[in-house]
Write an enzyme that holds these catalytic residues in place. Sequence first.
Site, mmCIF file in Angstrom:
data_model
loop_
_atom_site.group_PDB
_atom_site.id
_atom_site.type_symbol
_atom_site.label_atom_id
_atom_site.label_comp_id
_atom_site.label_asym_id
_atom_site.label_seq_id
_atom_site.Cartn_x
_atom_site.Cartn_y
_atom_site.Cartn_z
ATOM 1 C CE LYS A 275 -3.255 2.580 3.017
ATOM 2 N NZ LYS A 275 -4.120 2.522 4.234
ATOM 3 C CG ASP A 280 -5.470 7.742 5.054
ATOM 4 O OD1 ASP A 280 -6.377 8.446 4.556
ATOM 5 O OD2 ASP A 280 -5.682 6.678 5.677
ATOM 6 C CE LYS A 287 -6.501 8.317 8.576
ATOM 7 N NZ LYS A 287 -7.172 7.177 9.205
ATOM 8 C CG ASP A 298 -1.911 4.996 5.173
ATOM 9 O OD1 ASP A 298 -1.791 3.925 5.792
ATOM 10 O OD2 ASP A 298 -2.984 5.381 4.680
ATOM 11 C CG ASP A 357 -9.822 7.257 7.126
ATOM 12 O OD1 ASP A 357 -8.762 7.236 6.465
ATOM 13 O OD2 ASP A 357 -9.874 7.394 8.370
ATOM 14 C CD GLU A 359 -6.695 5.251 2.742
ATOM 15 O OE1 GLU A 359 -7.680 5.312 3.504
ATOM 16 O OE2 GLU A 359 -5.552 4.956 3.144
ATOM 17 N NE ARG A 361 -10.968 -1.079 3.774
ATOM 18 C CZ ARG A 361 -11.571 -1.349 4.922
ATOM 19 N NH1 ARG A 361 -12.724 -1.985 4.938
ATOM 20 N NH2 ARG A 361 -11.016 -0.986 6.071
HETATM 21 N N1 BES Z 1 -4.275 4.157 7.106
HETATM 22 C C1 BES Z 1 -5.440 3.885 7.879
HETATM 23 C C2 BES Z 1 -5.219 2.800 8.931
HETATM 24 C C3 BES Z 1 -4.289 3.133 10.061
HETATM 25 C C4 BES Z 1 -4.788 3.635 11.250
HETATM 26 C C5 BES Z 1 -2.941 2.890 9.973
HETATM 27 C C6 BES Z 1 -3.952 3.889 12.309
HETATM 28 C C7 BES Z 1 -2.082 3.162 11.023
HETATM 29 C C8 BES Z 1 -2.593 3.655 12.193
HETATM 30 C C9 BES Z 1 -6.564 3.394 6.962
HETATM 31 O O1 BES Z 1 -6.586 3.942 5.700
HETATM 32 C C10 BES Z 1 -7.848 3.764 7.617
HETATM 33 O O2 BES Z 1 -8.084 4.919 7.763
HETATM 34 N N2 BES Z 1 -8.648 2.785 7.985
HETATM 35 C C11 BES Z 1 -9.888 3.018 8.617
HETATM 36 C C12 BES Z 1 -10.913 2.070 8.039
HETATM 37 C C13 BES Z 1 -12.320 2.364 8.490
HETATM 38 C C14 BES Z 1 -12.776 3.689 7.946
HETATM 39 C C15 BES Z 1 -13.224 1.259 8.007
HETATM 40 C C16 BES Z 1 -9.732 2.784 10.117
HETATM 41 O O3 BES Z 1 -8.998 1.859 10.489
HETATM 42 O O4 BES Z 1 -10.278 3.550 10.880
HETATM 43 ZN ZN ZN Z 2 -4.794 4.576 4.954
HETATM 44 MN MN MN Z 3 -7.630 5.763 5.647
#
Ligand code: BES
Ligand code: ZN
Ligand code: MN
Length: 507
Positions: A275, A280, A287, A298, A357, A359, A361
């Site tokens: 990825k 992000d 966020k 990220d 968020d 994104e 996947r």
């Molecule tokens: N890059 C984040 C995941 C992340 C969070 C990595 C904290 C490192 C530390 C990812 O893109 C994300 O935002 N995921 C969301 C998914 C949700 C919206 C279903 C999450 O984990 O909150």
């Molecule tokens: Zn992310």
């Molecule tokens: Mn995200």
Amino acid sequence: MAEPTITAARIAADQLATPLLVLPGFEGEGEPTGFVAAIDARCGGALGRVVQSGDFGGRPEEALVLYPADPREGIQRVLLVGAGKRAEYNVTRLRRAVGTAVRVAERMGIAELDISLGPLPRASEAEDAFEAGVAATEAALLAAWDFRELKSTAADAPRATLTRVGLLAPEDREAGEFQRAVAHGSITARAANLARELQTRPGNQVTPAYLGERAAEMGRELGLEVTVLDRAAIEREGMKALLAVASGSAQEPRFIVIEYHGGTVGAAPVVLVGKGVTFDSGGISIKPAERMEDMKYDMSGAAAVLGALRGIAELRLPINVVGVVPAAENLPSGTAYKPGDVIGSHLGKHIEIVNTDAEGRLILADALSYVRRYHPAAVVNAATLTGACVIALGHHAIGLMGNDTGLMEEVQSAGARVGERCWPMPLWDEYRPQLDSNVADLKNAGGRPAGAITAGWFLKEFVDYPWVHLDIAGTAYTDEAAPYLRKGATGVPTRLFIEWVRARAEA
Ligand code: BES
Ligand code: ZN
Ligand code: MN
């Protein structure tokens, strides 16, 4: 970045000359024996007295420096590093002990040191000596690594730069065995340090285009076949999910493919996918401000793919490997994709966006679909994919999911060997309804329960080959310095990738 040179040699205790000799000290042991006893004799018995006094207990991460009475004899300092109980000594302890030694040398401004590895973990097998040599080499190089490029004041500068770390092979070992281990570990640790450099650089430097340039540069240097698709080429390829994520940013996306041909012509390759979200913000589903700066990390999966391809090429592993990085920046704007949108994808499935968020996947779905053309023997992807994985496993395990138990075990054991441990999570059918959409084939987020698993399930919808997904959200960077890793980027899972590919190439 100046990195120390690691050397391996077998030097008799009475021949040794060094600014700092590092010896592992074990818990609950009295009189020194063997090599240590010979060194003790050169120290006028001070080592024995330190141990007997109880001032040094040998517990992990304990450290004590001694000054031999007559430094003209050639050993200026001796550092005892706690290694725990002898019966429990293993490569993990060894890595930590070496890391601790490098930190002490750093604080004291010492540029060169020599480390006696002590009685090797399970020392009877030759392979373990190799493993120990690799672990010590990696620990020294990982511990020494630092990113100072953007610090301009002298006050921040270290007292001295570590230039040489010597590994002293035990007397019952051939130095050659250690020299091979040092060569291997120097390559794998430098690969991880490349990943850490890319991770650490800020998001305004590391854009998708920058990742593409670094990959191309690496390709020219190592003779890898690198293809970087720009926005127009990504459009022609039909990667609509990657384009949707990139749509809010002025930074153009890139799709990077790195091919290493080390195996038989035409043999099915193994594929590594990372990825590459260079920042992000969450997009329209933005966020919170707190710690948002961490989202420069990220692209850690992408960094590990680049690092691993460098390591694999330098090791000249006899196998075909493809590294793939979908890269984009996730920002809100008037052109950004938004909740409620339904987007297409490279595979053709329609995705209802419920959270911009989620994104990672999306860009991975297009990459996993793209790599079907290789008819890969196996695909492993790495992504800082979910906060839920951090909640589930904290910072000590990579979340591992997949569709092939044999492959999952292979990856898990490769991770265990290099100290980048994984723990499995189930992709049971019962979780799939969380992604059901009223209007499209699936939603891009499945709600709070089992968030790491539903993200894995989303990816599984796009693969048709043996596949493992590694969620590195909790392990790619750290707030807490460990003995051999500073706070910040860890390079995880670069060394796991290389070790998994090495084992595959050997099989
Ligand atoms: N890059 C984040 C995941 C992340 C969070 C990595 C904290 C490192 C530390 C990812 O893109 C994300 O935002 N995921 C969301 C998914 C949700 C919206 C279903 C999450 O984990 O909150
Ligand atoms: Zn992310
Ligand atoms: Mn995200």
